[in-house]
Design a protein around this motif. Structure first.
Motif, PDB file in Angstrom:
ATOM      1  N   LYS A 361      22.561  18.627  15.406  1.00 25.60           N
ATOM      2  CA  LYS A 361      21.746  19.712  14.868  1.00 25.60           C
ATOM      3  C   LYS A 361      21.280  19.384  13.449  1.00 25.60           C
ATOM      4  CE  LYS A 361      23.715  23.478  17.617  1.00 25.60           C
ATOM      5  NZ  LYS A 361      24.333  24.823  17.588  1.00 25.60           N
ATOM      6  N   LEU A 362      22.131  18.706  12.700  1.00 26.25           N
ATOM      7  CA  LEU A 362      21.772  18.301  11.345  1.00 26.25           C
ATOM      8  C   LEU A 362      20.671  17.244  11.382  1.00 26.25           C
ATOM      9  CD1 LEU A 362      22.322  18.688   8.378  1.00 26.25           C
ATOM     10  CD2 LEU A 362      24.276  17.147   8.564  1.00 26.25           C
ATOM     11  N   VAL A 363      20.748  16.325  12.345  1.00 28.71           N
ATOM     12  CA  VAL A 363      19.685  15.322  12.497  1.00 28.71           C
ATOM     13  C   VAL A 363      18.355  16.007  12.774  1.00 28.71           C
ATOM     14  CG1 VAL A 363      18.826  13.440  13.939  1.00 28.71           C
ATOM     15  CG2 VAL A 363      21.192  13.449  13.207  1.00 28.71           C
ATOM     16  N   ARG A 364      18.362  17.026  13.631  1.00 28.51           N
ATOM     17  CA  ARG A 364      17.117  17.747  13.923  1.00 28.51           C
ATOM     18  C   ARG A 364      16.532  18.344  12.652  1.00 28.51           C
ATOM     19  NH1 ARG A 364      16.582  21.929  16.516  1.00 28.51           N
ATOM     20  NH2 ARG A 364      14.666  21.437  17.615  1.00 28.51           N
ATOM     21  N   SER A 365      17.388  18.884  11.794  1.00 29.41           N
ATOM     22  CA  SER A 365      16.914  19.464  10.536  1.00 29.41           C
ATOM     23  C   SER A 365      16.318  18.391   9.631  1.00 29.41           C
ATOM     24  CB  SER A 365      18.062  20.175   9.813  1.00 29.41           C
ATOM     25  OG  SER A 365      18.638  21.176  10.620  1.00 29.41           O
ATOM     26  N   ILE A 366      17.002  17.247   9.543  1.00 33.44           N
ATOM     27  CA  ILE A 366      16.557  16.185   8.638  1.00 33.44           C
ATOM     28  C   ILE A 366      15.231  15.590   9.090  1.00 33.44           C
ATOM     29  CG2 ILE A 366      17.118  13.845   7.830  1.00 33.44           C
ATOM     30  CD1 ILE A 366      20.097  14.769   7.866  1.00 33.44           C
ATOM     31  N   THR A 367      15.100  15.315  10.386  1.00 35.76           N
ATOM     32  CA  THR A 367      13.848  14.731  10.877  1.00 35.76           C
ATOM     33  C   THR A 367      12.719  15.758  10.851  1.00 35.76           C
ATOM     34  OG1 THR A 367      14.549  15.195  13.151  1.00 35.76           O
ATOM     35  CG2 THR A 367      14.977  12.997  12.298  1.00 35.76           C
ATOM     36  N   ALA A 368      13.032  17.035  11.097  1.00 38.37           N
ATOM     37  CA  ALA A 368      11.999  18.065  11.041  1.00 38.37           C
ATOM     38  C   ALA A 368      11.505  18.276   9.621  1.00 38.37           C
ATOM     39  CB  ALA A 368      12.539  19.381  11.597  1.00 38.37           C
ATOM     40  N   THR A 369      12.385  18.123   8.638  1.00 33.24           N
ATOM     41  CA  THR A 369      11.969  18.264   7.245  1.00 33.24           C
ATOM     42  C   THR A 369      10.960  17.191   6.869  1.00 33.24           C
ATOM     43  OG1 THR A 369      14.086  19.250   6.633  1.00 33.24           O
ATOM     44  CG2 THR A 369      12.781  18.302   4.852  1.00 33.24           C
ATOM     45  N   ARG A 370      11.176  15.976   7.385  1.00 37.03           N
ATOM     46  CA  ARG A 370      10.183  14.915   7.177  1.00 37.03           C
ATOM     47  C   ARG A 370       8.897  15.279   7.898  1.00 37.03           C
ATOM     48  NH1 ARG A 370       6.640  11.526   8.215  1.00 37.03           N
ATOM     49  NH2 ARG A 370       7.584  10.370   9.889  1.00 37.03           N
ATOM     50  N   GLN A 387      20.001   5.773   6.030  1.00 41.70           N
ATOM     51  CA  GLN A 387      21.394   5.386   6.218  1.00 41.70           C
ATOM     52  C   GLN A 387      22.095   6.367   7.159  1.00 41.70           C
ATOM     53  OE1 GLN A 387      21.571   1.930   4.782  1.00 41.70           O
ATOM     54  NE2 GLN A 387      23.607   2.836   4.902  1.00 41.70           N
ATOM     55  N   ALA A 388      21.835   7.658   6.948  1.00 43.53           N
ATOM     56  CA  ALA A 388      22.494   8.675   7.772  1.00 43.53           C
ATOM     57  C   ALA A 388      22.048   8.580   9.228  1.00 43.53           C
ATOM     58  CB  ALA A 388      22.187  10.066   7.216  1.00 43.53           C
ATOM     59  N   LEU A 389      20.749   8.382   9.450  1.00 44.95           N
ATOM     60  CA  LEU A 389      20.247   8.275  10.818  1.00 44.95           C
ATOM     61  C   LEU A 389      20.775   7.023  11.499  1.00 44.95           C
ATOM     62  CD1 LEU A 389      16.559   9.467  10.314  1.00 44.95           C
ATOM     63  CD2 LEU A 389      18.490  10.766  11.215  1.00 44.95           C
TER      64      LEU A 389
END
Length: 651
Positions: A361-370, A387-389
């Motif tokens: 769910k955090l990945v979805r937030s990070i990629t959506a922010t981009r 790095q996180a991805l």
């Protein structure tokens, strides 16, 4: 001057058979209004026919006015990830309008996407301080690591040589005391955070097969040890900043076997002072030193800053401006949290269960922010997010997808999908739900992948409730107010709101987001008795436009907070609006956590009683993150005729 006979009729979605006959006296080049009261009954259209004329000539016209269903669509969703068959129960929503319920199932083989622009940004980055050179080197090393997500059309020809070039330049930016500087290798310009970041990057590059310069690294570690154990810090460092940088150093030393468990416990009291970035690095140090109790305590502190919606998990905190000096941003912190959680979940089955589905769910937030932008905000964000991805992909997506997925609802098939690469596009399956399911027991949505790889899914229901609640906050909230200016003061209106035809109404919309939101749309239906005033049109009355300038009415929601951001006030804000006859719409690509104020003016143009549908704020690409306010009633009254002046006579 002429006497014109007017005949108006209406049919369609109206009550009865409305008609109106009137003879009006019209002077040359003048206009006279003729009114036909109607009552709408069902969705559809009202078809007006009007004729006007005298013995000399006549004319006629037909006009159709849409009558919209008073509905607001609501989205519900459940997100998940699996490597085997899974079932999600759904139930026909109680109170759903017949014919409005639809099932949607979204399937994808990866949650990582939108990476091309970030690499392009770093590939052609124009500046060359030490932080930027080092960041570019680590990004170049990650290019090969994440190339499977980028596709064959994305290239970085000299990426393999860039890390070695940067490592060869490291000595140019190292001062006599062993610390690193952005531009000039002088003790006066040494930056503690940059020095700790350099040590981190050296470890990352070593893991990718590159060798940091031994002499530089040895002197750097000596400087960092002095910062870790000494009291000499820049005078602009707060306690929290110092603690957070020390956490980064502890993580470096723990990985290099230069720190002990005693060292870690000595700094445990400072954990509460650290920002999320520092807490994340402290957790990684604890994991490297097998300090499970400290890692668990740290995890609780981190999750206290979380905000969860159906498919996203985000973090927020309040920091003073001094943190900008250590390049702090909310996105950099979120990405570092993702790295820490990915590592925590790899500890044991129990650890993985504690973390659960937070990482994806955090990945979805990070990629959506981009999102649709070319890259994240700066070099630090681009690097830490990459790095996180990469850490997430190695923890959760090691297996190349090669799967067939079948989806069914109870005994009925919904559809299938096939995935053979992480670059395969997502598949959306939909199925209208029959009204016969109303009141029935829940049905399972079975998602059955066969083959290898990880599958991500979203099971959603879209429907229109017959009765809306007073308000809904599913990840954001919206509040609407109508006010009118009378006797020089703005007065707040309460439903049923009463105005006079010809009066100007100001509509204020207050949007609150507890965490960053992406691609937000605000939709405010305009009742039939009002017409928005577009201040950008040349035909708009200047007086009406200026009358809409904001002045909060007494008791307005405005006074609940003192940090409202107005439309277009800054880059990341609402910046596009559409004023239509049926609605006012506002758009933002990205909204940081905060309070936002939107406003427009409308004129009361027709008498009658009108339904004012609920305003809605939602993420366009994740509509289950939304907010609703209550609906209302607007009553537009005819103006009171001005009495004719009394006749006077002279004697």
């Amino acid at each position: 001057p002429r006497d014109i006979k007017v005949h108006v009729t209406a049919k369609g979605s109206v009550q009865g058979t409305p008609l109106h006959d009137e003879t009006v006296h019209v002077d040359p080049y003048k206009r006279v209004s003729v009114w036909l009261p109607v009552q709408s009954t069902t969705p559809g259209s009202i078809d007006f026919t009007a004729t006007a004329g005298d013995a000399a000539d006549s004319d006629g016209l037909k006009q159709s006015v849409p009558v919209q269903r008073a509905v607001t669509l609501v989205d519900l969703a459940q997100y998940g990830t699996t490597t085997g068959p899974v079932s999600e129960p759904i139930q026909y929503p109680a109170g759903a309008m017949p014919g409005s319920v639809s099932l949607g199932v979204n399937l994808t083989p990866t949650v990582i996407g939108n990476l091309k622009g970030a690499f392009s940004y770093m590939q052609y980055y124009p500046y060359w301080c030490w932080e930027q050179r080092l960041t570019k080197a680590v990004m170049a090393a990650n290019f090969k690591r994440l190339h499977a997500y980028l596709g064959k059309d994305v290239s970085w020809p000299d990426s393999e040589g860039i890390p070695a070039e940067a490592l060869a330049d490291a000595a140019q930016f190292q001062a006599v005391n062993g610390g690193m500087a952005y531009w000039i290798a002088d003790d006066r310009y040494v930056d503690p955070y940059l020095s700790a970041y350099t040590a981190l990057a050296f470890n990352w590059l070593r893991a990718q097969g590159y060798t940091p310069p031994a002499a530089v690294e040895q002197r750097l570690h000596a400087y960092l040890e002095g910062f870790l154990k000494g009291e000499s810090v820049p005078d602009w460092y707060t306690q929290g900043m110092r603690s957070s940088v020390r956490a980064v150093i502890l993580a470096v030393f723990a990985e290099d076997k230069e720190a002990t468990l005693d060292d870690l416990r000595r700094f445990e009291p400072a954990l509460k002072d650290m920002d999320l970035f520092g807490k994340s690095w402290f957790m990684q140090a604890a994991l490297d030193l097998d300090a499970k109790d400290l890692a668990a305590e740290d995890l609780k502190m981190i999750l206290n800053h979380s905000n969860e919606t159906g498919g996203k998990f985000q973090f927020s905190e309040t920091l003073d401006d001094g943190y900008n000096r250590i390049l702090s941003t909310p996105m950099r912190s979120e990405c570092t949290v993702l790295t820490s959680l990915s590592r925590y979940a790899r500890g044991s089955a129990a650890d993985a269960a504690i973390v659960g589905e937070i990482p994806f769910k955090l990945v979805r937030s990070i990629t959506a922010t981009r999102g649709g932008r070319d890259h994240w905000e700066n070099t630090q964000e681009n690097l830490f997010c990459m790095q996180a991805l990469a850490d997430y992909s190695e923890a959760y997506e090691k297996t190349v997808p090669a799967m067939h997925v079948a989806v069914s609802l109870g005994p009925d098939a919904v559809g299938t999908a096939d995935f053979h690469s992480v670059q395969a596009p997502a598949v959306q399956l939909t199925k209208p739900l029959p009204d016969s399911l109303a009141g029935a027991k829940p049905l399972p949505v079975a998602i059955a992948p066969t083959g290898t790889g990880r599958l991500y899914y979203k099971v959603g229901l879209t429907y229109a409730p017959t009765v809306l609640p007073d308000s809904v906050n599913d990840g954001m909230s919206i509040h609407r107010e109508y006010s009118v200016q009378r006797s020089g003061k703005w007065l707040l209106l309460k439903s049923p709101m009463q105005v006079t035809r010809g009066e100007l109404v100001r509509v204020d919309l207050y949007v609150q987001v507890p965490a960053a939101r992406e691609f937000v749309a605000v939709y405010d239906p305009v009742p039939g008795g009002l017409e928005p005033v577009d201040r950008n049109l040349a035909t708009t009355s200047e007086q009406d436009a200026k009358a809409g300038d904001f002045q909060a009415a007494g008791g307005a929601f405005w006074f609940n907070f003192d940090d409202w951001e107005d439309y277009g006030a800054q880059l990341w804000d609402f910046y596009h609006q559409e004023l239509r006859h049926d609605s006012a719409r506002f758009y933002a690509d990205y909204l940081p956590a905060g309070h936002y104020h939107l406003s427009y003016s409308a004129q009361a143009i027709a008498s009658g009683s009108f339904m004012v549908q609920a305003p809605k704020a939602e993420e366009m690409y994740d509509p289950d993150i939304f907010g609703l306010d209550s609906s209302a009633v607007l009553v537009v009254q005819d103006p009171v005729p001005t009495p004719a002046p009394a006749a006077t006579s002279k004697h």
